[in-house]
Scaffold this motif. Structure first.
Motif, PDB file in Angstrom:
ATOM      1  N   THR A 212       0.629  -1.316  -0.010  1.00  9.39           N
ATOM      2  CA  THR A 212       0.008  -0.069  -0.032  1.00  9.39           C
ATOM      3  C   THR A 212       0.915   1.146   0.104  1.00  9.39           C
ATOM      4  OG1 THR A 212      -1.760  -1.274   1.214  1.00  9.39           O
ATOM      5  CG2 THR A 212      -1.865   1.245   1.301  1.00  9.39           C
ATOM      6  N   LEU A 213       2.064   0.949   0.561  1.00  8.86           N
ATOM      7  CA  LEU A 213       2.846   2.185   0.580  1.00  8.86           C
ATOM      8  C   LEU A 213       3.884   2.540  -0.521  1.00  8.86           C
ATOM      9  CD1 LEU A 213       4.343   1.501   4.270  1.00  8.86           C
ATOM     10  CD2 LEU A 213       2.467   2.930   3.493  1.00  8.86           C
ATOM     11  N   THR A 214       4.320   3.735  -0.754  1.00  8.36           N
ATOM     12  CA  THR A 214       5.290   3.809  -2.004  1.00  8.36           C
ATOM     13  C   THR A 214       6.606   3.212  -1.439  1.00  8.36           C
ATOM     14  OG1 THR A 214       5.851   6.135  -1.086  1.00  8.36           O
ATOM     15  CG2 THR A 214       4.179   5.938  -2.811  1.00  8.36           C
ATOM     16  N   THR A 215       7.663   3.259  -2.429  1.00  5.70           N
ATOM     17  CA  THR A 215       8.725   2.400  -2.009  1.00  5.70           C
ATOM     18  C   THR A 215       9.581   3.391  -1.146  1.00  5.70           C
ATOM     19  OG1 THR A 215       9.072   1.279  -4.346  1.00  5.70           O
ATOM     20  CG2 THR A 215      10.912   1.797  -2.957  1.00  5.70           C
ATOM     21  N   GLU A 216       9.367   4.516  -1.331  1.00  7.43           N
ATOM     22  CA  GLU A 216      10.282   5.695  -0.521  1.00  7.43           C
ATOM     23  C   GLU A 216       9.709   5.650   0.864  1.00  7.43           C
ATOM     24  OE1 GLU A 216      10.228   7.293  -4.859  1.00  7.43           O
ATOM     25  OE2 GLU A 216       8.739   6.292  -3.403  1.00  7.43           O
ATOM     26  N   VAL A 217       8.234   5.616   1.144  1.00  7.00           N
ATOM     27  CA  VAL A 217       7.709   5.461   2.506  1.00  7.00           C
ATOM     28  C   VAL A 217       8.339   4.159   3.239  1.00  7.00           C
ATOM     29  CG1 VAL A 217       5.691   5.337   3.993  1.00  7.00           C
ATOM     30  CG2 VAL A 217       5.655   6.957   1.991  1.00  7.00           C
ATOM     31  N   TRP A 218       8.269   3.018   2.617  1.00  5.31           N
ATOM     32  CA  TRP A 218       8.688   1.919   3.124  1.00  5.31           C
ATOM     33  C   TRP A 218      10.129   1.956   3.694  1.00  5.31           C
ATOM     34  CZ3 TRP A 218       8.910  -2.163   6.038  1.00  5.31           C
ATOM     35  CH2 TRP A 218       9.849  -2.992   5.690  1.00  5.31           C
TER      36      TRP A 218
ATOM     37  N   LEU B 204      11.355  13.221   8.065  1.00  3.23           N
ATOM     38  CA  LEU B 204      11.482  12.582   6.792  1.00  3.23           C
ATOM     39  C   LEU B 204      10.384  11.963   6.436  1.00  3.23           C
ATOM     40  CD1 LEU B 204      13.269  12.463   4.551  1.00  3.23           C
ATOM     41  CD2 LEU B 204      14.567  10.445   5.609  1.00  3.23           C
ATOM     42  N   SER B 205       9.865  11.094   7.257  1.00  5.01           N
ATOM     43  CA  SER B 205       8.846  10.012   7.079  1.00  5.01           C
ATOM     44  C   SER B 205       7.342  10.961   6.794  1.00  5.01           C
ATOM     45  CB  SER B 205       8.462   9.210   8.328  1.00  5.01           C
ATOM     46  OG  SER B 205       7.414   8.330   8.026  1.00  5.01           O
TER      47      SER B 205
ATOM     48  N   THR C 292       5.930  10.793   2.972  1.00  4.68           N
ATOM     49  CA  THR C 292       4.444  10.471   2.860  1.00  4.68           C
ATOM     50  C   THR C 292       3.744  11.375   1.906  1.00  4.68           C
ATOM     51  OG1 THR C 292       4.484   9.355   4.904  1.00  4.68           O
ATOM     52  CG2 THR C 292       2.423  10.081   4.101  1.00  4.68           C
ATOM     53  N   LEU C 293       4.073  12.877   2.119  1.00  8.08           N
ATOM     54  CA  LEU C 293       3.246  13.945   1.648  1.00  8.08           C
ATOM     55  C   LEU C 293       3.634  14.008   0.062  1.00  8.08           C
ATOM     56  CD1 LEU C 293       3.241  16.866   4.389  1.00  8.08           C
ATOM     57  CD2 LEU C 293       1.398  15.839   3.386  1.00  8.08           C
ATOM     58  N   GLY C 294       4.973  13.761  -0.109  1.00  8.42           N
ATOM     59  CA  GLY C 294       5.444  14.009  -1.569  1.00  8.42           C
ATOM     60  C   GLY C 294       5.459  12.876  -2.409  1.00  8.42           C
ATOM     61  N   THR C 295       5.203  11.801  -1.807  1.00  8.60           N
ATOM     62  CA  THR C 295       5.080  10.463  -2.765  1.00  8.60           C
ATOM     63  C   THR C 295       3.655   9.686  -2.893  1.00  8.60           C
ATOM     64  OG1 THR C 295       6.021   8.806  -1.230  1.00  8.60           O
ATOM     65  CG2 THR C 295       7.498  10.304  -2.491  1.00  8.60           C
ATOM     66  N   MET C 296       3.031   9.942  -1.824  1.00  7.12           N
ATOM     67  CA  MET C 296       1.646   9.018  -1.709  1.00  7.12           C
ATOM     68  C   MET C 296       0.271   9.596  -2.263  1.00  7.12           C
ATOM     69  SD  MET C 296       1.702   6.685   2.006  1.00  7.12           S
ATOM     70  CE  MET C 296       0.205   6.028   1.012  1.00  7.12           C
ATOM     71  N   LEU C 297      -0.221   8.715  -2.960  1.00 11.21           N
ATOM     72  CA  LEU C 297      -1.764   9.268  -3.595  1.00 11.21           C
ATOM     73  C   LEU C 297      -2.274   9.633  -2.220  1.00 11.21           C
ATOM     74  CD1 LEU C 297      -3.512   9.392  -6.087  1.00 11.21           C
ATOM     75  CD2 LEU C 297      -4.245   6.974  -5.475  1.00 11.21           C
ATOM     76  N   GLN C 298      -2.886  10.777  -2.386  1.00 11.44           N
ATOM     77  CA  GLN C 298      -3.928  11.084  -1.119  1.00 11.44           C
ATOM     78  C   GLN C 298      -5.182  10.472  -1.302  1.00 11.44           C
ATOM     79  OE1 GLN C 298      -3.947  15.376  -0.476  1.00 11.44           O
ATOM     80  NE2 GLN C 298      -1.642  15.599  -0.807  1.00 11.44           N
ATOM     81  N   ASP C 299      -5.327   9.185  -1.046  1.00  7.73           N
ATOM     82  CA  ASP C 299      -6.506   8.294  -1.163  1.00  7.73           C
ATOM     83  C   ASP C 299      -6.557   8.066   0.466  1.00  7.73           C
ATOM     84  OD1 ASP C 299      -4.443   6.835  -0.398  1.00  7.73           O
ATOM     85  OD2 ASP C 299      -5.036   5.342  -2.084  1.00  7.73           O
ATOM     86  N   GLU C 300      -7.223   6.852   0.893  1.00  2.00           N
ATOM     87  CA  GLU C 300      -7.914   6.487   2.141  1.00  2.00           C
ATOM     88  C   GLU C 300      -6.483   6.218   2.762  1.00  2.00           C
ATOM     89  OE1 GLU C 300     -10.705   3.319   1.788  1.00  2.00           O
ATOM     90  OE2 GLU C 300     -12.310   4.827   2.051  1.00  2.00           O
ATOM     91  N   SER C 301      -5.670   5.401   2.171  1.00  2.00           N
ATOM     92  CA  SER C 301      -4.357   5.319   2.988  1.00  2.00           C
ATOM     93  C   SER C 301      -3.851   6.291   3.504  1.00  2.00           C
ATOM     94  CB  SER C 301      -3.553   4.569   1.983  1.00  2.00           C
ATOM     95  OG  SER C 301      -3.935   3.197   1.476  1.00  2.00           O
ATOM     96  N   PHE C 302      -3.692   7.333   2.469  1.00  6.75           N
ATOM     97  CA  PHE C 302      -3.032   8.646   3.011  1.00  6.75           C
ATOM     98  C   PHE C 302      -3.611   9.322   4.274  1.00  6.75           C
ATOM     99  CE2 PHE C 302      -2.909  13.360   2.764  1.00  6.75           C
ATOM    100  CZ  PHE C 302      -1.478  13.525   2.759  1.00  6.75           C
ATOM    101  N   HIS C 303      -5.074   9.406   4.200  1.00  4.75           N
ATOM    102  CA  HIS C 303      -5.920   9.883   5.354  1.00  4.75           C
ATOM    103  C   HIS C 303      -5.730   9.160   6.399  1.00  4.75           C
ATOM    104  CE1 HIS C 303      -7.473  12.939   2.544  1.00  4.75           C
ATOM    105  NE2 HIS C 303      -8.022  12.066   1.701  1.00  4.75           N
ATOM    106  N   PHE C 304      -5.535   7.655   6.589  1.00  8.75           N
ATOM    107  CA  PHE C 304      -5.379   7.149   7.906  1.00  8.75           C
ATOM    108  C   PHE C 304      -4.040   7.442   8.473  1.00  8.75           C
ATOM    109  CE2 PHE C 304      -8.855   4.543   6.304  1.00  8.75           C
ATOM    110  CZ  PHE C 304      -9.884   4.685   7.526  1.00  8.75           C
TER     111      PHE C 304
END
Length: 318
Positions: free
Chosen positions: A102-108, A144-145, A149-161
């Motif tokens: 569910t996460l981008t590579t950068e977040v993981w 950094l985390s 998250t703000l810079g790479t993740m789609l702002q969908d439900e995953s982002f909001h949680f």
């Protein structure tokens, strides 16, 4: 979204934020302990830190006496302490691993690298050699985390949680910090002169608290005056433009809850909105008149209730 996925994302964010806030509280205690003060005042500061996290009983189960070294070891390295930085970063990484797809590579990679580097810093003694530098590292990795998250993740439900978890945890920790530190300021050491002019140490005490929430420069910009306790409280409770204030946190919680609302979350959203409204239209003189401790205690109860509601409506039942 599956409730288990939402649960992992929510707690990944909470544990990352909790690690940062633990580092912030340890840092402010470490810095204030360097001020000239009595041993009783120093001990009160470290006792207050354990009280913030409700860990006094757990600490004394392992240690006979209270001293800075043991408290820092307990709050940083102790695997048996669920709120230690060790436990928080490990839990954040494990929750991230569970939803790696569910996460981008950068977040993981940020979460994973933080955990691996933390273990290296503990093993090579960096934390013990320079606690202040280590605490800055923890804060930087949390920043950094969030940035990744703000810079790479789609702002969908995953982002909001992720955002809900971050700001609910931040609100809880800011309220705890305020409650304990304002209580500590009532001691004779942190009192004021008869003319009500702040003694010199008051400046360092309150500035250290502001620095612990990255608020020192913000305070100077907003108030352009000497540091006064009531203004510190106003900044950290009611100012919506202060990133770590209770008002700002609740703005984020409500905004992100609206984005993931479902058929059964109406009551939780209503309670969150009411809490935000109380902060939006509150006045610091009214809060102080009725008692800051009572206000913050009630706030913490309401935030805890929100956490239960969010778990019931969206996450894996506890």
């Amino acid at each position: 979204m599956l409730s288990r996925t939402a649960d992992h994302l929510f707690w990944m964010a909470r544990y990352t934020e909790r690690a940062e806030n633990t580092a912030r509280m340890l840092d402010v205690n470490y810095q204030t302990s360097l001020l000239p003060q009595s041993s009783e005042a120093t001990e009160q500061g470290w006792r207050g830190l354990l009280s913030i996290s409700e860990l006094t009983h757990d600490y004394h189960r392992l240690h006979d006496s209270l001293n800075p070294h043991d408290v820092m070891e307990f709050m940083v390295c102790d695997e048996s302490n669920p709120s230690s930085i060790h436990s928080c970063l490990r839990a954040a990484r494990e929750n991230a691993r569970a939803v790696r797809g569910t996460l981008t590579t950068e977040v993981w990679e940020t979460a994973n690298t933080t955990w691996l580097e933390f273990k290296r810093l503990i093993a090579n003694g960096s934390f013990r050699r320079d606690p202040a530098d280590f605490f800055e590292w923890v804060k930087f990795r949390s920043h950094l985390s969030r940035g990744v998250t703000l810079g790479t993740m789609l702002q969908d439900e995953s982002f909001h949680f992720l955002r809900i978890g971050t700001f609910l945890e931040r609100a809880d920790n800011t309220a705890r910090l305020l409650d304990v530190k304002f209580h500590g300021a009532q001691s004779e050491f942190f009192g004021v002169r008869e003319q009500r002019e702040p003694v010199e140490v008051d400046f360092y005490y309150w500035s250290a608290i502001l620095r612990s929430v990255s608020g020192f420069e913000v305070y100077r910009k907003v108030y352009r005056n000497v540091i006064r306790p009531e203004k510190v409280a106003e900044l950290l409770i009611l100012r919506p433009d202060m990133p770590r204030s209770l008002a700002a946190c609740m703005d984020e919680v409500v905004g992100n809850l609206k984005m993931v609302a479902n058929e059964q979350s109406g009551e939780t959203l209503r309670r969150a909105g009411r809490l935000r409204a109380d902060l939006s239209f509150g006045r610091i003189d009214e809060i102080l008149a009725t008692g800051l401790h009572a206000f913050l205690t009630q706030f913490l109860d309401r935030v805890g209730d929100l956490g239960i509601g969010i778990s019931r409506d969206f996450l894996v039942p506890v």
